[in-house]
Each structure stands twice: as structure tokens, then as C-alpha cells.
Design a protein around this motif. Sequence first.
Motif, PDB file in Angstrom:
ATOM      1  N   UNK A 276     -11.930  -2.711  10.355  1.00 50.49           N
ATOM      2  CA  UNK A 276     -12.848  -2.202   9.340  1.00 50.49           C
ATOM      3  C   UNK A 276     -13.636  -1.025   9.890  1.00 50.49           C
ATOM      4  N   UNK A 277     -13.719   0.056   9.126  1.00 51.02           N
ATOM      5  CA  UNK A 277     -14.477   1.235   9.542  1.00 51.02           C
ATOM      6  C   UNK A 277     -15.972   0.932   9.508  1.00 51.02           C
ATOM      7  N   UNK A 278     -16.768   1.721  10.234  1.00 50.14           N
ATOM      8  CA  UNK A 278     -18.215   1.467  10.264  1.00 50.14           C
ATOM      9  C   UNK A 278     -18.885   1.463   8.894  1.00 50.14           C
ATOM     10  N   UNK A 279     -18.318   2.186   7.928  1.00 54.00           N
ATOM     11  CA  UNK A 279     -18.922   2.222   6.595  1.00 54.00           C
ATOM     12  C   UNK A 279     -18.432   1.092   5.698  1.00 54.00           C
ATOM     13  N   UNK A 280     -17.649   0.148   6.271  1.00 51.31           N
ATOM     14  CA  UNK A 280     -17.280  -1.049   5.533  1.00 51.31           C
ATOM     15  C   UNK A 280     -15.964  -1.003   4.793  1.00 51.31           C
ATOM     16  N   UNK A 281     -15.162   0.042   5.006  1.00 48.92           N
ATOM     17  CA  UNK A 281     -13.884   0.153   4.303  1.00 48.92           C
ATOM     18  C   UNK A 281     -12.734   0.067   5.309  1.00 48.92           C
ATOM     19  N   UNK A 282     -11.535  -0.037   4.770  1.00 53.14           N
ATOM     20  CA  UNK A 282     -10.330   0.011   5.603  1.00 53.14           C
ATOM     21  C   UNK A 282      -9.563   1.281   5.278  1.00 53.14           C
ATOM     22  N   UNK A 283      -8.981   1.890   6.312  1.00 53.58           N
ATOM     23  CA  UNK A 283      -8.290   3.163   6.166  1.00 53.58           C
ATOM     24  C   UNK A 283      -6.788   2.962   6.010  1.00 53.58           C
ATOM     25  N   UNK A 284      -6.185   3.857   5.263  1.00 49.33           N
ATOM     26  CA  UNK A 284      -4.744   3.843   5.081  1.00 49.33           C
ATOM     27  C   UNK A 284      -4.031   4.232   6.372  1.00 49.33           C
ATOM     28  N   UNK A 285      -2.975   3.502   6.733  1.00 51.13           N
ATOM     29  CA  UNK A 285      -2.125   3.955   7.824  1.00 51.13           C
ATOM     30  C   UNK A 285      -1.007   4.812   7.227  1.00 51.13           C
ATOM     31  N   UNK A 286       0.127   4.922   7.884  1.00 50.82           N
ATOM     32  CA  UNK A 286       1.184   5.819   7.416  1.00 50.82           C
ATOM     33  C   UNK A 286       1.905   5.223   6.208  1.00 50.82           C
ATOM     34  N   UNK A 287       1.810   5.836   5.038  1.00 53.11           N
ATOM     35  CA  UNK A 287       2.535   5.305   3.879  1.00 53.11           C
ATOM     36  C   UNK A 287       4.040   5.281   4.133  1.00 53.11           C
ATOM     37  N   UNK A 288       4.711   4.336   3.512  1.00 52.27           N
ATOM     38  CA  UNK A 288       6.153   4.222   3.693  1.00 52.27           C
ATOM     39  C   UNK A 288       6.850   5.418   3.054  1.00 52.27           C
ATOM     40  N   UNK A 289       7.829   5.961   3.764  1.00 51.45           N
ATOM     41  CA  UNK A 289       8.544   7.135   3.268  1.00 51.45           C
ATOM     42  C   UNK A 289       9.400   6.771   2.069  1.00 51.45           C
ATOM     43  N   UNK A 290       9.565   7.728   1.166  1.00 51.72           N
ATOM     44  CA  UNK A 290      10.431   7.525   0.017  1.00 51.72           C
ATOM     45  C   UNK A 290       9.788   7.957  -1.279  1.00 51.72           C
ATOM     46  N   UNK A 291      10.634   8.290  -2.231  1.00 54.03           N
ATOM     47  CA  UNK A 291      10.185   8.796  -3.530  1.00 54.03           C
ATOM     48  C   UNK A 291       9.511   7.696  -4.356  1.00 54.03           C
ATOM     49  N   UNK A 292       8.430   8.060  -5.009  1.00 54.92           N
ATOM     50  CA  UNK A 292       7.724   7.158  -5.926  1.00 54.92           C
ATOM     51  C   UNK A 292       7.572   7.857  -7.272  1.00 54.92           C
ATOM     52  N   UNK A 293       7.255   7.080  -8.307  1.00 58.07           N
ATOM     53  CA  UNK A 293       6.977   7.699  -9.602  1.00 58.07           C
ATOM     54  C   UNK A 293       5.672   8.490  -9.549  1.00 58.07           C
ATOM     55  N   UNK A 294       4.688   7.935  -8.836  1.00 64.56           N
ATOM     56  CA  UNK A 294       3.380   8.583  -8.687  1.00 64.56           C
ATOM     57  C   UNK A 294       2.633   7.831  -7.587  1.00 64.56           C
ATOM     58  N   UNK A 295       1.604   8.460  -7.037  1.00 64.95           N
ATOM     59  CA  UNK A 295       0.809   7.847  -5.976  1.00 64.95           C
ATOM     60  C   UNK A 295      -0.146   6.813  -6.561  1.00 64.95           C
ATOM     61  N   UNK A 296      -0.266   5.681  -5.860  1.00 67.51           N
ATOM     62  CA  UNK A 296      -1.238   4.667  -6.267  1.00 67.51           C
ATOM     63  C   UNK A 296      -2.277   4.423  -5.177  1.00 67.51           C
ATOM     64  N   UNK A 297      -2.148   5.108  -4.065  1.00 65.72           N
ATOM     65  CA  UNK A 297      -3.159   5.010  -3.016  1.00 65.72           C
ATOM     66  C   UNK A 297      -3.249   6.339  -2.288  1.00 65.72           C
ATOM     67  N   UNK A 298      -4.080   6.380  -1.267  1.00 68.09           N
ATOM     68  CA  UNK A 298      -4.470   7.626  -0.620  1.00 68.09           C
ATOM     69  C   UNK A 298      -3.547   7.973   0.542  1.00 68.09           C
ATOM     70  N   UNK A 299      -3.601   9.218   1.036  1.00 68.62           N
ATOM     71  CA  UNK A 299      -2.830   9.601   2.218  1.00 68.62           C
ATOM     72  C   UNK A 299      -3.352   8.915   3.485  1.00 68.62           C
ATOM     73  N   UNK A 300      -2.598   9.052   4.548  1.00 69.16           N
ATOM     74  CA  UNK A 300      -2.939   8.449   5.838  1.00 69.16           C
ATOM     75  C   UNK A 300      -4.324   8.896   6.307  1.00 69.16           C
ATOM     76  N   UNK A 301      -5.082   7.921   6.812  1.00 68.51           N
ATOM     77  CA  UNK A 301      -6.382   8.211   7.392  1.00 68.51           C
ATOM     78  C   UNK A 301      -7.544   8.189   6.420  1.00 68.51           C
ATOM     79  N   UNK A 302      -7.266   8.087   5.125  1.00 68.22           N
ATOM     80  CA  UNK A 302      -8.340   8.081   4.136  1.00 68.22           C
ATOM     81  C   UNK A 302      -8.704   6.651   3.740  1.00 68.22           C
ATOM     82  N   UNK A 303      -9.939   6.448   3.249  1.00 62.35           N
ATOM     83  CA  UNK A 303     -10.343   5.107   2.822  1.00 62.35           C
ATOM     84  C   UNK A 303      -9.501   4.621   1.648  1.00 62.35           C
ATOM     85  N   UNK A 304      -8.960   3.435   1.789  1.00 58.21           N
ATOM     86  CA  UNK A 304      -8.072   2.856   0.769  1.00 58.21           C
ATOM     87  C   UNK A 304      -8.819   1.780  -0.016  1.00 58.21           C
TER      88      UNK A 304
END
Length: 322
Positions: A276-304
Amino acid sequence: MSVDAATLEWLLDSDPALRWQVERDLAGAPPALWQATRTRVATEGFGARLLEKQDADGQWAGGAFFPAGFFDSDEATRPGQPWVATTWALKDLREWGLDAAVLAGTAEKLDANSRWDYDDLPFWGGEVDVCINSYTLAAGAWLGADVAALADWFRTHRLEDGGWNCEAEEGDSVRSSFHSTLNAVRGLLAYEQLTGDRSVREARHGGEEYLLSRRLMFRASTGEPVGDFVFRFVSPSRHRYSALAALDHFRDVSLWEGTAPDSRLADAIEVVRAARAPDGVWLQSTPLAGRTWFDVDVPEGEPSRWLTLQGARVLDWWDAAR
């Protein structure tokens, strides 16, 4: 509650697919409120967008597990795999909380029109891959298809150590996999919850014991972590194992069966707490590679928001029991 007011407000400022779970699991909202939010999944945001992608024959992207034409395209040589075909669409919609009634007729259309890439097998019978079969079992129970024979498949395909491995059918392994076993027990739990059929509970408990005996993270042979993937939390997790994904399952089991958290989860709990980050959230790690219809979460390193929901409700559940 393990989130502060600011974090809770941030979590609530989200798609209905996530918001209703925040309301139910973290905000303590009355059922009428979170259930009303849940109905919006069919008409707003991620759920509505994915429903628009469904083909007239009941499928998504023209295929069961891979999109139509995948193996004859350049996409087959790229990293990862596409996440747009029927299996993944149904998994997402079910986990987002869509009312199955919205997909009335889909089970029948898939029975008539969808076949697996493996041996051209019929959709609701599953195939040989444990993870694929687990998603199909849960989807079938959700949509009202007859998947009783597929449920029985899990009892007869467990390995001697208690779990499952997607490579076992090809003769490549006689040891269970953390990834395959978690996917199997999640599918079996969903089947039991949706149908009330407890005939698979013993098999599910056996797979859960396989994970618990390794404290969700460690090799039986050396006591070392089974892999870095245990510590890398990603959303959407798809098929990927992590300590957080496993704990979220064991929380579901505990609430469903009315049992206390198993003490062998303690090491994994501390991994989640430490991430858990100091501000109380968890950060995204490396999203799984591959085509999606659209993004439902954030890029790597951002609060998820998705990972923060999961992490916070797991810690709340664990800490409340103590």
C-alpha cells in the motif's frame, strides 16, 4: 474501514461496475443503494460499452477464446493475447455485476454458434484447459446453461497434490500451478454460489488447501517464493495469480461459508499491507499485454481504483476478524 474519507470519495468517483462494490464492501451502503448502482452496469460505462460489442450470434469478436482469424493474423506473433473474444467478455461482465437477464438468449446462441479453437468442441462443454473451463463454468452457471458435466470435469482432473495445472492435459506437468488452481477454485465457487450445487465443494476445498499449505506464496520444496508474480498486483488480472487475487478469493469463500480467515493467510496479508502506498492506495503494476476493447484501469505506476478496492476490502475483512 481501512480507507480514509478522501480515498473513499476517489473510489466512489468511478464506473458503476466498480462503484457498487465500493458502496457494498467499503462504504457500508444499504443494499438498496448499491443494488441500484449495480443495475447501471447495463446502461452506463464499461458494461454498456462491452454489451455494444456483442455479435448477433452471441459471441464477441467472432470467437470463443480468441477472436476470429487470430491465428492467420500478425496479432498471433505479438506479445500477449487479445482479450476481446467471448470468454473474456463474459468474465468481465459477470465480475462487473451485470444482471444475467440482460443477456437473455446468449447461452442458447453460444450453444448453437460458438466452438472452441481446440478440436472445434461445443462452447458449454468446455475444452481441456483448466482456466478456460473455469471461466466457462462460471459463465454458464450465470447465464443458465447446463454446465453440470463441466463441473464434474474438475473433480476428475485434479492432480495428486490437490490442485490443477493447465499444462497437465498435454503431459507437461504433474504438479499443480498457482495460476491454474486459483482460477479453478474461483470458477467452482462461482458455480456453487450461482446454482446452489455443492457437489464441487470438496474438490474446491482441495484446491484451496493446496494454496493454503503453501501460504499462498511459497514452494513446498524450498520455502522460497514461487515467483515474482505473487507480489505484482495487476488489474484486470485476467488469468494472473497474485497474493492479492488469491486473498480476494479467500475473502469470498469466508463470507460465503461463514468461516473465519485461515491463519495461513497471514504472510500474504502482510505483503498486501506492505504494498500500500503512503497515501492509502495501491499502484498498478505492468498490465497484461494484448488488445482490449477499451481500458478499464490505469497505466503502470498509477493509483488503481480496482486494486485499491480489492486491497482495502481484504484488509478490512482480515483485521475485523482479529
